[in-house]
Design a protein around this motif. Sequence first.
Motif, PDB file in Angstrom:
ATOM      1  N   THR A   9       0.754  -1.227  -0.105  1.00  0.00           N
ATOM      2  CA  THR A   9      -0.012  -0.010   0.063  1.00  0.00           C
ATOM      3  C   THR A   9       0.922   1.209   0.104  1.00  0.00           C
ATOM      4  OG1 THR A   9      -1.650  -1.281   1.279  1.00  0.00           O
ATOM      5  CG2 THR A   9      -1.807   1.405   1.032  1.00  0.00           C
ATOM      6  N   TYR A  10       0.289   2.197  -0.906  1.00  0.00           N
ATOM      7  CA  TYR A  10       1.301   3.500  -0.769  1.00  0.00           C
ATOM      8  C   TYR A  10       0.092   4.792  -1.013  1.00  0.00           C
ATOM      9  CZ  TYR A  10       0.842   3.249  -5.716  1.00  0.00           C
ATOM     10  OH  TYR A  10       0.212   3.299  -7.053  1.00  0.00           O
ATOM     11  N   TYR A  11       0.591   5.621  -0.478  1.00  0.00           N
ATOM     12  CA  TYR A  11      -0.269   6.983  -0.638  1.00  0.00           C
ATOM     13  C   TYR A  11       0.255   8.290  -1.603  1.00  0.00           C
ATOM     14  CZ  TYR A  11      -2.039   4.485   3.410  1.00  0.00           C
ATOM     15  OH  TYR A  11      -2.798   3.548   4.333  1.00  0.00           O
ATOM     16  N   ILE A  12      -0.839   8.499  -2.345  1.00  0.00           N
ATOM     17  CA  ILE A  12      -0.568   9.875  -3.144  1.00  0.00           C
ATOM     18  C   ILE A  12      -0.940  10.796  -2.412  1.00  0.00           C
ATOM     19  CG2 ILE A  12      -0.664  10.875  -5.489  1.00  0.00           C
ATOM     20  CD1 ILE A  12       0.454   8.323  -5.558  1.00  0.00           C
ATOM     21  N   VAL A  13       0.104  11.803  -2.035  1.00  0.00           N
ATOM     22  CA  VAL A  13      -0.060  13.280  -1.130  1.00  0.00           C
ATOM     23  C   VAL A  13       0.091  14.321  -2.451  1.00  0.00           C
ATOM     24  CG1 VAL A  13       0.556  14.373   0.637  1.00  0.00           C
ATOM     25  CG2 VAL A  13       0.456  11.992   0.793  1.00  0.00           C
ATOM     26  N   LYS A  14      -0.752  15.462  -2.207  1.00  0.00           N
ATOM     27  CA  LYS A  14      -0.553  16.553  -2.895  1.00  0.00           C
ATOM     28  C   LYS A  14      -0.343  17.672  -1.914  1.00  0.00           C
ATOM     29  CE  LYS A  14      -2.758  19.717  -6.259  1.00  0.00           C
ATOM     30  NZ  LYS A  14      -3.972  20.167  -7.197  1.00  0.00           N
ATOM     31  N   ASP A  15       0.939  18.545  -2.324  1.00  0.00           N
ATOM     32  CA  ASP A  15       0.804  19.733  -1.362  1.00  0.00           C
ATOM     33  C   ASP A  15       0.105  20.645  -2.248  1.00  0.00           C
ATOM     34  OD1 ASP A  15       1.818  22.171  -0.397  1.00  0.00           O
ATOM     35  OD2 ASP A  15       3.852  21.610  -0.777  1.00  0.00           O
ATOM     36  N   PRO A  16      -0.881  21.470  -1.544  1.00  0.00           N
ATOM     37  CA  PRO A  16      -1.877  22.456  -2.164  1.00  0.00           C
ATOM     38  C   PRO A  16      -1.234  23.713  -2.430  1.00  0.00           C
ATOM     39  CG  PRO A  16      -2.260  22.130   0.306  1.00  0.00           C
ATOM     40  CD  PRO A  16      -1.171  21.108  -0.242  1.00  0.00           C
ATOM     41  N   LEU A  17       0.115  24.030  -1.796  1.00  0.00           N
ATOM     42  CA  LEU A  17       0.803  25.192  -2.118  1.00  0.00           C
ATOM     43  C   LEU A  17       1.767  25.300  -3.443  1.00  0.00           C
ATOM     44  CD1 LEU A  17       1.672  26.287   1.567  1.00  0.00           C
ATOM     45  CD2 LEU A  17      -0.295  26.992   0.152  1.00  0.00           C
ATOM     46  N   SER A  18       2.403  24.064  -3.597  1.00  0.00           N
ATOM     47  CA  SER A  18       3.559  24.056  -4.472  1.00  0.00           C
ATOM     48  C   SER A  18       2.491  23.233  -5.682  1.00  0.00           C
ATOM     49  CB  SER A  18       4.722  23.319  -4.113  1.00  0.00           C
ATOM     50  OG  SER A  18       4.318  21.789  -3.757  1.00  0.00           O
ATOM     51  N   GLY A  19       1.635  22.397  -5.433  1.00  0.00           N
ATOM     52  CA  GLY A  19       1.120  21.548  -6.543  1.00  0.00           C
ATOM     53  C   GLY A  19       1.695  20.395  -6.526  1.00  0.00           C
ATOM     54  N   ARG A  20       2.982  20.057  -5.797  1.00  0.00           N
ATOM     55  CA  ARG A  20       3.603  18.763  -6.242  1.00  0.00           C
ATOM     56  C   ARG A  20       2.995  17.643  -5.552  1.00  0.00           C
ATOM     57  NH1 ARG A  20       9.951  21.031  -4.891  1.00  0.00           N
ATOM     58  NH2 ARG A  20       9.959  22.202  -6.623  1.00  0.00           N
ATOM     59  N   PHE A  21       3.306  16.556  -6.277  1.00  0.00           N
ATOM     60  CA  PHE A  21       2.768  15.108  -5.523  1.00  0.00           C
ATOM     61  C   PHE A  21       3.973  14.388  -5.096  1.00  0.00           C
ATOM     62  CE2 PHE A  21      -0.169  16.926  -8.857  1.00  0.00           C
ATOM     63  CZ  PHE A  21      -1.526  16.108  -8.359  1.00  0.00           C
ATOM     64  N   TYR A  22       3.683  13.458  -4.035  1.00  0.00           N
ATOM     65  CA  TYR A  22       4.418  12.636  -3.517  1.00  0.00           C
ATOM     66  C   TYR A  22       3.853  11.335  -3.288  1.00  0.00           C
ATOM     67  CZ  TYR A  22       6.623  17.186  -2.526  1.00  0.00           C
ATOM     68  OH  TYR A  22       7.161  18.421  -2.624  1.00  0.00           O
ATOM     69  N   ARG A  23       4.586  10.369  -3.299  1.00  0.00           N
ATOM     70  CA  ARG A  23       4.235   9.001  -3.134  1.00  0.00           C
ATOM     71  C   ARG A  23       5.081   8.442  -1.948  1.00  0.00           C
ATOM     72  NH1 ARG A  23       4.472   3.713  -6.885  1.00  0.00           N
ATOM     73  NH2 ARG A  23       6.559   3.458  -6.134  1.00  0.00           N
ATOM     74  N   LEU A  24       4.087   8.081  -0.692  1.00  0.00           N
ATOM     75  CA  LEU A  24       4.500   7.598   0.462  1.00  0.00           C
ATOM     76  C   LEU A  24       4.260   6.257   0.697  1.00  0.00           C
ATOM     77  CD1 LEU A  24       3.701  10.655   2.773  1.00  0.00           C
ATOM     78  CD2 LEU A  24       5.886  10.134   1.373  1.00  0.00           C
ATOM     79  N   ARG A  25       5.013   5.306   1.354  1.00  0.00           N
ATOM     80  CA  ARG A  25       4.710   3.995   1.750  1.00  0.00           C
ATOM     81  C   ARG A  25       3.995   4.232   2.953  1.00  0.00           C
ATOM     82  NH1 ARG A  25      10.609   1.248   1.598  1.00  0.00           N
ATOM     83  NH2 ARG A  25      10.691   3.294   2.386  1.00  0.00           N
ATOM     84  N   GLU A  26       3.430   2.989   3.344  1.00  0.00           N
ATOM     85  CA  GLU A  26       2.476   3.266   4.460  1.00  0.00           C
ATOM     86  C   GLU A  26       3.288   3.448   5.801  1.00  0.00           C
ATOM     87  OE1 GLU A  26      -1.082   0.290   6.564  1.00  0.00           O
ATOM     88  OE2 GLU A  26       0.375  -0.542   5.203  1.00  0.00           O
ATOM     89  N   ILE A  27       4.389   3.023   5.818  1.00  0.00           N
ATOM     90  CA  ILE A  27       5.112   3.349   7.174  1.00  0.00           C
ATOM     91  C   ILE A  27       5.893   4.951   7.096  1.00  0.00           C
ATOM     92  CG2 ILE A  27       7.460   2.599   6.130  1.00  0.00           C
ATOM     93  CD1 ILE A  27       8.415   1.814   8.914  1.00  0.00           C
ATOM     94  N   GLU A  28       6.083   5.566   5.769  1.00  0.00           N
ATOM     95  CA  GLU A  28       6.209   6.752   5.836  1.00  0.00           C
ATOM     96  C   GLU A  28       5.196   7.901   5.980  1.00  0.00           C
ATOM     97  OE1 GLU A  28       9.746   6.194   2.179  1.00  0.00           O
ATOM     98  OE2 GLU A  28       7.600   6.461   1.832  1.00  0.00           O
ATOM     99  N   ARG A  29       3.933   7.268   5.580  1.00  0.00           N
ATOM    100  CA  ARG A  29       2.736   8.103   5.842  1.00  0.00           C
ATOM    101  C   ARG A  29       2.528   8.049   7.425  1.00  0.00           C
ATOM    102  NH1 ARG A  29      -2.534   6.321   6.735  1.00  0.00           N
ATOM    103  NH2 ARG A  29      -4.077   8.043   6.493  1.00  0.00           N
ATOM    104  N   PHE A  30       2.857   6.940   8.168  1.00  0.00           N
ATOM    105  CA  PHE A  30       2.488   6.577   9.547  1.00  0.00           C
ATOM    106  C   PHE A  30       3.382   7.600  10.332  1.00  0.00           C
ATOM    107  CE2 PHE A  30       3.543   5.080  13.759  1.00  0.00           C
ATOM    108  CZ  PHE A  30       2.151   4.999  14.402  1.00  0.00           C
ATOM    109  N   ILE A  31       4.547   7.772   9.922  1.00  0.00           N
ATOM    110  CA  ILE A  31       5.712   8.655  10.625  1.00  0.00           C
ATOM    111  C   ILE A  31       5.464   9.811  10.253  1.00  0.00           C
ATOM    112  CG2 ILE A  31       8.019   9.385  10.350  1.00  0.00           C
ATOM    113  CD1 ILE A  31       8.798   6.665   9.799  1.00  0.00           C
TER     114      ILE A  31
END
Length: 278
Positions: A9-31
């Motif tokens: 499982t991974y998560y797609i995260v969008k920074d609303p200020l810069s408009g950039r996208f990041y992909r985080l693994r489950e452990i990274e999202r938890f941290i």
Amino acid sequence: RENSAGEGTYYIVKDPLSGRFYRLREIERFIAQQFDGKTDQYDVRRKTEARFQVQLADDTLRYFVANLEKNGLLATGRPAGGGRKQTREKRVRGSPLYVRVKLFDPTWLLDRLIGRAEFFYTGRFMLFTAACILAAAGTLLTNWNEFTTDLRLLSQPSPIVFFLSFNFLVITMHERVDGLTCRYHGGQVHEIGFMLIYMQPALYCNVSDAWLIPEKSKRLWVGFAGPWFELFIWSLAVMAWRVTAPDTAVHFFALVIMATSGIKTLLNFNPLIKLDGY
């Protein structure tokens, strides 16, 4: 947005200020979620190790936190990006071989078109366009010799203006279809513009927000809609070319669209370059 793949499982995260996208693994999202302004790094490491049954080295955690801060994903009170102040989004971005120039925000235009475009996203219209494309392919194959003979008309200097004008028009419509499809499925589209790819001019529509659409089929359609539209336009051009006399303007314009849209569709699905198939 949560997603599951072969690597877990991974998560797609969008920074609303810069408009950039990041992909985080489950452990990274938890941290990342543990940094609420009250929990220190020692407690974050302890909770992570207890949750995932792993050993988390202090250096690894500090490196990850530094990356979060560098990318502006942590509210630390310090400027993101190693001391650089966040500024308003630049209109011109990229490198010498990949330059993007933002022209305008098309949200208002796409929102006006969505209500009138419902029919184009129905199964009936898709079957109709598929039938047109298959019929055009058969027509072209059975008249291949005539087509290759007509192509000589495009080698003369006089058709260049028409060639470029029609090519620009079709590309503009292609990009709007990509943006409209992303907006239709719930994505945000805030950028349409002009770009240079390896010194070649092109138009683009930023549909990166498609990464946040939960359904994979809809995400795929965002990238496929533009090329499919060009194939449909190509099929109509083939039919017009076949039924018109060779010395007419319609015959010539249809030939131009056949030559440009057919080749560009093949390039669009090339996974090695940053186009719709990338």
